[in-house]
Design a protein around this motif. Structure first.
Motif, PDB file in Angstrom:
ATOM      1  N   PHE A  90       0.836  -1.203   0.000  1.00  4.83           N
ATOM      2  CA  PHE A  90       0.000   0.000   0.000  1.00  4.83           C
ATOM      3  C   PHE A  90       0.872   1.254   0.000  1.00  4.83           C
ATOM      4  O   PHE A  90       0.673   2.179  -0.801  1.00  4.83           O
ATOM      5  CB  PHE A  90      -0.914   0.012   1.226  1.00  4.83           C
ATOM      6  N   VAL A  91       1.842   1.293   0.923  1.00  3.50           N
ATOM      7  CA  VAL A  91       2.688   2.489   1.050  1.00  3.50           C
ATOM      8  C   VAL A  91       3.563   2.660  -0.182  1.00  3.50           C
ATOM      9  O   VAL A  91       3.734   3.780  -0.693  1.00  3.50           O
ATOM     10  CB  VAL A  91       3.543   2.395   2.329  1.00  3.50           C
ATOM     11  N   GLY A  92       4.138   1.548  -0.666  1.00  3.32           N
ATOM     12  CA  GLY A  92       4.970   1.632  -1.863  1.00  3.32           C
ATOM     13  C   GLY A  92       4.202   2.120  -3.075  1.00  3.32           C
ATOM     14  O   GLY A  92       4.720   2.901  -3.877  1.00  3.32           O
ATOM     15  N   PHE A  93       2.950   1.688  -3.201  1.00  7.32           N
ATOM     16  CA  PHE A  93       2.100   2.154  -4.291  1.00  7.32           C
ATOM     17  C   PHE A  93       1.854   3.661  -4.176  1.00  7.32           C
ATOM     18  O   PHE A  93       1.890   4.384  -5.170  1.00  7.32           O
ATOM     19  CB  PHE A  93       0.768   1.398  -4.268  1.00  7.32           C
ATOM     20  N   GLY A  94       1.613   4.115  -2.954  1.00  4.66           N
ATOM     21  CA  GLY A  94       1.393   5.547  -2.751  1.00  4.66           C
ATOM     22  C   GLY A  94       2.599   6.372  -3.134  1.00  4.66           C
ATOM     23  O   GLY A  94       2.471   7.405  -3.823  1.00  4.66           O
ATOM     24  N   PHE A  95       3.784   5.933  -2.733  1.00  3.73           N
ATOM     25  CA  PHE A  95       5.000   6.671  -3.077  1.00  3.73           C
ATOM     26  C   PHE A  95       5.267   6.628  -4.581  1.00  3.73           C
ATOM     27  O   PHE A  95       5.833   7.575  -5.143  1.00  3.73           O
ATOM     28  CB  PHE A  95       6.202   6.095  -2.328  1.00  3.73           C
ATOM     29  N   ALA A  96       4.884   5.556  -5.250  1.00  2.00           N
ATOM     30  CA  ALA A  96       5.205   5.391  -6.662  1.00  2.00           C
ATOM     31  C   ALA A  96       4.203   6.065  -7.589  1.00  2.00           C
ATOM     32  O   ALA A  96       4.581   6.645  -8.615  1.00  2.00           O
ATOM     33  CB  ALA A  96       5.304   3.906  -7.007  1.00  2.00           C
ATOM     34  N   ARG A  97       2.910   6.017  -7.243  1.00  2.00           N
ATOM     35  CA  ARG A  97       1.891   6.411  -8.210  1.00  2.00           C
ATOM     36  C   ARG A  97       1.059   7.623  -7.811  1.00  2.00           C
ATOM     37  O   ARG A  97       0.393   8.208  -8.676  1.00  2.00           O
ATOM     38  CB  ARG A  97       0.930   5.233  -8.465  1.00  2.00           C
ATOM     39  N   LEU A  98       1.044   7.983  -6.543  1.00  3.78           N
ATOM     40  CA  LEU A  98       0.203   9.098  -6.109  1.00  3.78           C
ATOM     41  C   LEU A  98       1.032  10.377  -6.001  1.00  3.78           C
ATOM     42  O   LEU A  98       2.234  10.335  -5.726  1.00  3.78           O
ATOM     43  CB  LEU A  98      -0.464   8.782  -4.770  1.00  3.78           C
ATOM     44  N   ARG A  99       0.357  11.510  -6.169  1.00  3.51           N
ATOM     45  CA  ARG A  99       1.009  12.808  -6.043  1.00  3.51           C
ATOM     46  C   ARG A  99       0.604  13.466  -4.746  1.00  3.51           C
ATOM     47  O   ARG A  99      -0.526  13.327  -4.287  1.00  3.51           O
ATOM     48  CB  ARG A  99       0.641  13.704  -7.228  1.00  3.51           C
ATOM     49  N   GLY A 100       1.530  14.215  -4.172  1.00  3.23           N
ATOM     50  CA  GLY A 100       1.233  14.917  -2.940  1.00  3.23           C
ATOM     51  C   GLY A 100       2.411  15.755  -2.505  1.00  3.23           C
ATOM     52  O   GLY A 100       3.568  15.429  -2.814  1.00  3.23           O
ATOM     53  N   PRO A 101       2.158  16.852  -1.800  1.00  3.11           N
ATOM     54  CA  PRO A 101       3.258  17.715  -1.356  1.00  3.11           C
ATOM     55  C   PRO A 101       4.136  17.001  -0.335  1.00  3.11           C
ATOM     56  O   PRO A 101       3.642  16.335   0.580  1.00  3.11           O
ATOM     57  CB  PRO A 101       2.527  18.907  -0.715  1.00  3.11           C
ATOM     58  N   GLY A 102       5.429  17.125  -0.510  1.00  2.53           N
ATOM     59  CA  GLY A 102       6.370  16.542   0.433  1.00  2.53           C
ATOM     60  C   GLY A 102       6.542  15.044   0.304  1.00  2.53           C
ATOM     61  O   GLY A 102       7.127  14.413   1.190  1.00  2.53           O
ATOM     62  N   LEU A 108      12.347   9.925   1.722  1.00  2.00           N
ATOM     63  CA  LEU A 108      13.720   9.954   2.235  1.00  2.00           C
ATOM     64  C   LEU A 108      13.751   9.736   3.745  1.00  2.00           C
ATOM     65  O   LEU A 108      14.631   9.046   4.264  1.00  2.00           O
ATOM     66  CB  LEU A 108      14.383  11.280   1.873  1.00  2.00           C
ATOM     67  N   LEU A 109      12.786  10.338   4.461  1.00  2.00           N
ATOM     68  CA  LEU A 109      12.714  10.107   5.903  1.00  2.00           C
ATOM     69  C   LEU A 109      12.448   8.645   6.212  1.00  2.00           C
ATOM     70  O   LEU A 109      13.020   8.073   7.163  1.00  2.00           O
ATOM     71  CB  LEU A 109      11.612  10.984   6.513  1.00  2.00           C
ATOM     72  N   MET A 110      11.575   8.015   5.418  1.00  2.00           N
ATOM     73  CA  MET A 110      11.290   6.601   5.613  1.00  2.00           C
ATOM     74  C   MET A 110      12.537   5.758   5.377  1.00  2.00           C
ATOM     75  O   MET A 110      12.854   4.848   6.155  1.00  2.00           O
ATOM     76  CB  MET A 110      10.156   6.179   4.678  1.00  2.00           C
ATOM     77  N   LEU A 111      13.290   6.055   4.316  1.00  2.00           N
ATOM     78  CA  LEU A 111      14.520   5.314   4.040  1.00  2.00           C
ATOM     79  C   LEU A 111      15.567   5.519   5.129  1.00  2.00           C
ATOM     80  O   LEU A 111      16.343   4.611   5.431  1.00  2.00           O
ATOM     81  CB  LEU A 111      15.090   5.739   2.693  1.00  2.00           C
ATOM     82  N   SER A 112      15.573   6.706   5.724  1.00  2.57           N
ATOM     83  CA  SER A 112      16.573   6.983   6.766  1.00  2.57           C
ATOM     84  C   SER A 112      16.386   6.103   7.992  1.00  2.57           C
ATOM     85  O   SER A 112      17.333   5.883   8.748  1.00  2.57           O
ATOM     86  CB  SER A 112      16.520   8.460   7.165  1.00  2.57           C
ATOM     87  N   THR A 113      15.166   5.585   8.200  1.00  2.97           N
ATOM     88  CA  THR A 113      14.948   4.706   9.352  1.00  2.97           C
ATOM     89  C   THR A 113      15.716   3.400   9.213  1.00  2.97           C
ATOM     90  O   THR A 113      15.942   2.700  10.207  1.00  2.97           O
ATOM     91  CB  THR A 113      13.454   4.400   9.525  1.00  2.97           C
ATOM     92  N   MET A 114      16.125   3.043   7.994  1.00  2.00           N
ATOM     93  CA  MET A 114      16.904   1.823   7.791  1.00  2.00           C
ATOM     94  C   MET A 114      18.284   1.936   8.408  1.00  2.00           C
ATOM     95  O   MET A 114      18.925   0.910   8.700  1.00  2.00           O
ATOM     96  CB  MET A 114      17.023   1.521   6.296  1.00  2.00           C
ATOM     97  N   LEU A 155      11.334  -1.552  -2.153  1.00  2.00           N
ATOM     98  CA  LEU A 155      11.224  -2.504  -3.254  1.00  2.00           C
ATOM     99  C   LEU A 155       9.911  -2.313  -4.022  1.00  2.00           C
ATOM    100  O   LEU A 155       9.886  -2.298  -5.261  1.00  2.00           O
ATOM    101  CB  LEU A 155      11.319  -3.936  -2.729  1.00  2.00           C
ATOM    102  N   TYR A 156       8.816  -2.189  -3.274  1.00  2.00           N
ATOM    103  CA  TYR A 156       7.515  -1.984  -3.920  1.00  2.00           C
ATOM    104  C   TYR A 156       7.495  -0.677  -4.719  1.00  2.00           C
ATOM    105  O   TYR A 156       6.990  -0.622  -5.842  1.00  2.00           O
ATOM    106  CB  TYR A 156       6.401  -1.964  -2.876  1.00  2.00           C
ATOM    107  N   ARG A 157       8.011   0.364  -4.115  1.00  2.00           N
ATOM    108  CA  ARG A 157       7.999   1.674  -4.787  1.00  2.00           C
ATOM    109  C   ARG A 157       8.767   1.617  -6.098  1.00  2.00           C
ATOM    110  O   ARG A 157       8.295   2.113  -7.130  1.00  2.00           O
ATOM    111  CB  ARG A 157       8.585   2.717  -3.837  1.00  2.00           C
ATOM    112  N   GLN A 158       9.958   1.002  -6.058  1.00  2.00           N
ATOM    113  CA  GLN A 158      10.747   0.893  -7.277  1.00  2.00           C
ATOM    114  C   GLN A 158      10.051   0.027  -8.318  1.00  2.00           C
ATOM    115  O   GLN A 158      10.079   0.326  -9.509  1.00  2.00           O
ATOM    116  CB  GLN A 158      12.126   0.312  -6.951  1.00  2.00           C
TER     117      GLN A 158
END
Length: 280
Positions: A90-102, A108-114, A155-158
């Motif tokens: 769900f989240v990966g789809f949102g990052f890949a296909r949906l538009r939104g400010p920020g 990047l903040l999500m990736l930084s948690t890794m 992975l999903y986002r890519q």
């Protein structure tokens, strides 16, 4: 032309030799574990088998509540595989296909948690779940699963980013909502990345989740990974004597599902990683 052919052959031989060497390095520990699981109890560890005692496997599942701990492992693993696989999609789809400010900043903040070590958040997490009353329950794994996994979301986002916009636009013309586009179009053709995420989650939970159960659960609810190392096999009446051969037999049974899942899903694992790594 001959020199080029010779160089290519030499390079191929070097690659195969390196692969054989690495394979041996990975297989030897498993071979040693199986060999010692068949030794007579009390015998010294050996690389070459001197006897075969299959009864060690019977002792491994009877001296402790092996199948009870296995049931706990199945419950925790099912929660940690099924729920994050869907929520990360769900989240990966949102990052890949949906538009939104920020959106990019949030990604990047999500990736930084890794890069944040798990041990840093374990004590605050323990305090929170203790105050809520979730200690010695499987609820912590449920709430962790709801958040998905940063690497799985990546992975999903890519993977979803590689789909052509025409596919999504055609679906919208036919009256599909965003939810239906995700659930009926994108997800069914995402088997490689779904399998990849599921396999990684399974291996990480079944085989590597040791500390969290030790902190949040008590003995009767330990999964196998924690029970085999914290409780272990000892000689009756003499807790300072470890039954190493029986413990090795228990570990062999423990790693079999990991090996089976890997061999069954290795094709999807490689395909999922490659397809997620290439954005085109």
């Amino acid at each position: 032309m001959v020199n080029v052919g010779v160089r290519n052959t030499s390079f191929r031989i070097m690659i195969y030799a390196l692969l054989v060497l690495l394979s041996v390095l990975f297989v030897v520990p498993l071979y040693w574990l199986i060999t010692n699981s068949l030794q007579v109890v009390g015998a010294a560890s050996t690389f070459l088998p001197t006897s075969v005692h299959f009864e060690n496997y019977n002792y491994a599942v009877t001296l402790i509540d092996y199948w009870g701990y296995a049931k706990n492992s199945i419950i925790i693993t099912a929660i940690s595989v099924i729920i994050p696989t869907l929520t990360s999609a769900f989240v990966g789809f949102g990052f890949a296909r949906l538009r939104g400010p920020g959106k990019n900043v949030l990604f990047l903040l999500m990736l930084s948690t890794m890069m944040l070590p798990t041990i840093v958040t374990q004590i605050p997490t323990y305090v929170i779940f203790y105050k809520i009353g979730f200690i010695n329950t499987f609820w912590p794994w449920f709430f962790w699963a709801l958040g998905g996994s940063a690497f799985s979301i990546f992975l999903y986002r890519q993977f979803f980013s590689t789909f052509p916009k025409d596919l999504e636009e055609a679906a919208r013309i036919d009256g599909c909502s965003t939810y239906r586009i995700f659930w009926n179009i994108f997800l069914p053709i995402s088997l490689p990345v779904i399998a990849t995420v599921s396999i990684l989650a399974f291996n990480g939970t079944w085989g590597n989740d040791y500390i969290a159960p030790f902190m949040f659960l008590q003995n009767e609810k330990y999964p196998l990974a924690t029970a085999l190392f914290s409780i272990g096999y000892v000689f009756p009446g003499q807790k300072d004597i470890t039954l190493t051969q029986i413990q090795s037999a228990g570990l062999v049974i423990f790693v079999m599902p990991i090996i089976a899942v890997f061999f069954i899903g290795q094709r999807y694992l490689v395909e999922g990683v490659i397809s997620s790594a290439v954005k085109g």
